[in-house]
Design an enzyme around this catalytic site. Structure first.
Site, PDB file in Angstrom:
ATOM      1  N   ALA A  89     -12.467 -20.793 -32.819  1.00 31.25           N
ATOM      2  CA  ALA A  89     -13.554 -20.675 -31.860  1.00 31.25           C
ATOM      3  C   ALA A  89     -14.706 -20.030 -32.611  1.00 31.25           C
ATOM      4  CB  ALA A  89     -13.136 -19.828 -30.665  1.00 31.25           C
ATOM      5  N   SER A  90     -15.806 -20.735 -32.707  1.00 27.10           N
ATOM      6  CA  SER A  90     -16.909 -20.285 -33.555  1.00 27.10           C
ATOM      7  C   SER A  90     -17.559 -19.013 -33.029  1.00 27.10           C
ATOM      8  CB  SER A  90     -17.973 -21.382 -33.662  1.00 27.10           C
ATOM      9  OG  SER A  90     -17.447 -22.531 -34.272  1.00 27.10           O
ATOM     10  N   GLN A  91     -18.276 -18.342 -33.910  1.00 29.92           N
ATOM     11  CA  GLN A  91     -19.018 -17.139 -33.556  1.00 29.92           C
ATOM     12  C   GLN A  91     -20.040 -17.475 -32.464  1.00 29.92           C
ATOM     13  OE1 GLN A  91     -20.853 -15.382 -36.958  1.00 29.92           O
ATOM     14  NE2 GLN A  91     -21.548 -13.566 -35.866  1.00 29.92           N
TER      15      GLN A  91
END
Length: 393
Positions: A89-91
């Site tokens: 899950a990206s920043q």
């Protein structure tokens, strides 16, 4: 246990129509119970179990950090981090930056390439309408989990299992296309399936370094696409574009002597000139010196060694940095890799050491060209109009 960051990340996009969507569709709804967030203070991944520490889990879920949700293509078992992160899950701040660049409006047809946890697909569906959004995920198990999470919150965009490089022609043409993994080349299908005037936002990189930059391309009527990089970013790489790391002995067969034809020289560049802390140097070198990988290591004797290998040939170079102002250079093969690298760094320095945002990318039938400030100023070197090559197996 490492204390999680304090406070929830805030999203500065309320004026763009995204703020309400982001607040109503938080990342925590798309995360598994066992996660591995990146602790920026030490560069290590923490193991966080929701059952054992629900408050800590929620704090990390809301923190502005990337979170690994799968290791080693799903082969990993156990609680400790695995070898290679393969889904995440990206920043949140990076997701926000990419959504702002994508400029999605209600009713837009959108292709989200690299569904992962399903979070960005859910955000796009909430913004554009679920019937207008299609997501593609390479990993069947990751895709199935994303479908379940989307269904749990009552959002039902189409999620396809397949190779994102092929796009999804049945729902084309798209007004917007977002890629959420790093690519070495913009796939032609992405351009073909995006309408003229439509936008493609995706992370782009070279083999030289894992980190790259997010590019915002506008698709033109002639089938080309062009636009600026919006900033540095590091994403997981495309699985089909992976290649095995080179074997040192393919270039240097013996430890007893340099190969015949080895050239010796010296350089005044230092290790930090090649690392990310020196701005966009690595990015520019990767563009100007194609098909080259490198590794830098600090040795026990206090020296630093930097090795460079050509992926599709026999050329190589090594630089030994110590306390001497000038480092020793050895290079061999048809190409003089260090000479190319030094020339690229010299050009970048002469332009005022520009950051990623001053560069752009043009993609056309002949290949790709990276440029500075405008398409008429290509980076000097070998990345211009260069077609994809097959890396050494």
């Amino acid at each position: 246990m490492k204390e999680p960051p304090v406070g929830k990340h805030s999203f500065p996009l309320c004026g763009t129509g995204w703020g309400q969507v982001l607040e109503a569709t938080p990342r925590c709804l798309f995360l598994p119970d066992l996660i591995w967030p990146l602790d920026a203070s030490n560069g290590r991944y923490e193991t966080i179990d929701r059952a054992a520490d629900p408050d800590g889990w929620r704090a990390w879920a809301d923190a502005d950090v990337p979170i690994v949700t799968q290791w080693d293509d799903g082969r990993h078992t156990g609680r400790e981090p695995g070898t290679m992160a393969t889904s995440s899950a990206s920043q949140p701040s990076l997701v926000v930056r990419m959504l702002a660049a994508l400029d999605v409006e209600p009713g837009h047809r959108v292709l989200d390439v690299g569904v992962g946890t399903g979070w960005t697909t859910g955000l796009l569906a909430a913004r554009a309408g679920a019937a207008n959004v299609t997501g593609i995920e390479f990993d069947a198990r990751v895709a199935e989990a994303a479908r379940a999470r989307l269904d749990a919150i009552g959002v039902d965009p189409k999620v396809i299992t397949g190779d994102g490089a092929a796009g999804w022609a049945p729902a084309a043409p798209y007004d917007r296309l977002q890629g959420t993994y790093g690519v070495l080349r913009i796939p032609p299908a992405w351009i073909d399936q995006t309408r003229h005037g439509g936008l493609i936002v995706a992370p782009w990189r070279t083999p030289f370094v894992h980190g790259g930059a997010v590019v915002r391309l506008t698709v033109n009527a002639d089938g080309s696409a062009s636009g600026p990089f919006t900033g540095a970013a590091e994403f997981m790489q495309s699985r089909p574009e992976r290649f095995a790391w080179v074997a040192h002995t393919d270039y240097i067969p013996s430890n007893d002597a340099w190969p015949v034809g080895t050239a010796e020289s010296r350089t005044s560049l230092r290790p930090d000139d090649l690392r990310t802390l020196d701005g966009a140097a690595e990015f520019v070198i990767g563009c100007a010196v194609p098909d080259v990988v490198h590794t830098i290591s600090d040795d026990d004797d206090g020296t630093t060694s930097a090795w460079f290998y050509e992926l599709n040939g026999d050329s190589w170079a090594v630089v030994y940095f110590d306390q001497d102002p000038e480092a020793e250079v050895y290079q061999g093969g048809p190409r003089r890799l260090w000479d190319e690298i030094e020339a690229a760094h010299r050009w970048w320095a002469a332009q005022g050491r520009p950051e990623h945002e001053r560069f752009g990318l043009t993609v056309g039938p002949a290949g790709e060209s990276v440029w500075l400030d405008n398409p008429h100023q290509p980076i000097p070197g070998g990345r211009q109009a260069e077609k994809a090559r097959t890396p050494r197996p």
